[in-house]
Design a protein around this motif. Sequence first.
Motif, short mmCIF file in Angstrom:
data_model
loop_
_atom_site.label_atom_id
_atom_site.label_comp_id
_atom_site.label_asym_id
_atom_site.label_seq_id
_atom_site.Cartn_x
_atom_site.Cartn_y
_atom_site.Cartn_z
N TYR A 159 0.85 -1.19 0.00
CA TYR A 159 0.00 0.00 0.00
C TYR A 159 0.88 1.23 0.00
O TYR A 159 1.91 1.27 0.69
CB TYR A 159 -0.90 0.04 1.24
CG TYR A 159 -1.66 1.34 1.39
CD1 TYR A 159 -2.55 1.74 0.42
CD2 TYR A 159 -1.46 2.17 2.48
CE1 TYR A 159 -3.25 2.94 0.54
CE2 TYR A 159 -2.16 3.36 2.62
CZ TYR A 159 -3.05 3.74 1.64
OH TYR A 159 -3.73 4.92 1.76
N GLY A 160 0.49 2.24 -0.74
CA GLY A 160 1.25 3.47 -0.70
C GLY A 160 0.96 4.37 -1.87
O GLY A 160 0.00 4.19 -2.60
N GLY A 161 1.84 5.32 -2.03
CA GLY A 161 1.71 6.28 -3.12
C GLY A 161 2.35 7.59 -2.72
O GLY A 161 3.08 7.68 -1.73
N ALA A 162 2.06 8.59 -3.50
CA ALA A 162 2.56 9.93 -3.21
C ALA A 162 1.69 10.56 -2.14
O ALA A 162 0.46 10.52 -2.22
CB ALA A 162 2.54 10.77 -4.47
N VAL A 163 2.33 11.14 -1.12
CA VAL A 163 1.60 11.78 -0.03
C VAL A 163 2.24 13.13 0.29
O VAL A 163 3.44 13.32 0.09
CB VAL A 163 1.56 10.92 1.26
CG1 VAL A 163 0.81 9.64 1.04
CG2 VAL A 163 2.93 10.67 1.81
N VAL B 81 4.37 -0.91 3.07
CA VAL B 81 3.87 0.45 2.85
C VAL B 81 4.99 1.22 2.18
O VAL B 81 6.12 1.23 2.67
CB VAL B 81 3.47 1.13 4.18
CG1 VAL B 81 3.07 2.57 3.95
CG2 VAL B 81 2.34 0.36 4.87
N GLY B 82 4.70 1.82 1.04
CA GLY B 82 5.68 2.61 0.32
C GLY B 82 5.16 4.02 0.08
O GLY B 82 4.07 4.18 -0.45
N LEU B 83 5.92 5.02 0.49
CA LEU B 83 5.46 6.40 0.39
C LEU B 83 6.49 7.26 -0.35
O LEU B 83 7.68 7.16 -0.10
CB LEU B 83 5.24 7.00 1.78
CG LEU B 83 4.23 6.28 2.66
CD1 LEU B 83 4.23 6.88 4.05
CD2 LEU B 83 2.83 6.33 2.05
N LEU C 41 11.57 8.98 -0.58
CA LEU C 41 11.01 7.64 -0.75
C LEU C 41 11.22 6.90 0.57
O LEU C 41 12.34 6.81 1.06
CB LEU C 41 11.72 6.89 -1.88
CG LEU C 41 11.30 5.43 -2.05
CD1 LEU C 41 9.86 5.34 -2.55
CD2 LEU C 41 12.25 4.72 -3.00
N ALA C 42 10.14 6.41 1.15
CA ALA C 42 10.22 5.65 2.40
C ALA C 42 9.43 4.36 2.24
O ALA C 42 8.23 4.40 1.98
CB ALA C 42 9.66 6.47 3.56
N ASP C 43 10.14 3.24 2.33
CA ASP C 43 9.50 1.93 2.22
C ASP C 43 9.56 1.23 3.57
O ASP C 43 10.60 1.26 4.25
CB ASP C 43 10.19 1.06 1.18
CG ASP C 43 9.91 1.51 -0.25
OD1 ASP C 43 8.85 2.11 -0.48
OD2 ASP C 43 10.74 1.24 -1.13
N TYR C 44 8.45 0.59 3.94
CA TYR C 44 8.34 -0.08 5.22
C TYR C 44 7.78 -1.49 5.05
O TYR C 44 6.93 -1.72 4.20
CB TYR C 44 7.38 0.68 6.16
CG TYR C 44 7.84 2.04 6.55
CD1 TYR C 44 8.61 2.24 7.68
CD2 TYR C 44 7.49 3.16 5.77
CE1 TYR C 44 9.03 3.50 8.06
CE2 TYR C 44 7.91 4.43 6.14
CZ TYR C 44 8.67 4.59 7.27
OH TYR C 44 9.09 5.84 7.63
N GLU C 45 8.24 -2.38 5.89
CA GLU C 45 7.65 -3.70 6.02
C GLU C 45 6.66 -3.64 7.17
O GLU C 45 6.95 -3.06 8.22
CB GLU C 45 8.75 -4.71 6.33
CG GLU C 45 8.23 -6.10 6.65
CD GLU C 45 9.34 -7.01 7.16
OE1 GLU C 45 9.00 -8.15 7.50
OE2 GLU C 45 10.50 -6.59 7.25
#
Length: 185
Positions: free
Chosen positions: A6-10, A138-140, A177-181
């Motif tokens: 889940y994610g996107g530009a925020v 989660v990728g933002l 860019l911030a990616d989370y598990e």
Amino acid sequence: MRIVTYGGAVSLDGFLAAADGGLDWLHFSADVQQIMADYWKTIDTILMGRKTYSVSVALRSPKKQKRATSPKAKVPAIRTYVFSRTLPPTGEPGVEVVTDDAGAFVRNLKQQSGKDICLMGGGELAQSLLNAGVVDKVGLNIHPVLLGTGIPAFRDPGHRVSLRLTECRRLDGGCILADYEVLKA
């Protein structure tokens, strides 16, 4: 097992779009385009709610809105599931409206063969899928703007969701860019 991201530009204050749905604050750059091109190669399924689907249909050009009328219509390489209790079947190839419990549906989908799964759009569907424990990442792409109000990326999932940072880097335009598990309890 397939991975749901889940994610996107925020915006920095956590909104996916302005209150009026506006996206004029988004910064597109070559590095973001490359990240997205690489990501799209890893998925074959998109999950979205009714509102996000309606926006995506409205944003398409008239040429792309044509619907297939024959049973021999080619199904797109990417399958889309739209979660709604009110939307009728779309008739669009590769798009299925799901009225079942979203968490149970996605849990079953993750067990099937295929590439990874993209959870796209507003926070309502994400809320229910985070609550059900079926979101894995989660990728933002965090933009340097405070919108103040808008469509939130996250709503209360009903419990604390712990995350582990897997990547963080600066992008053009001052974005991050911030990616989370998602850590499972």
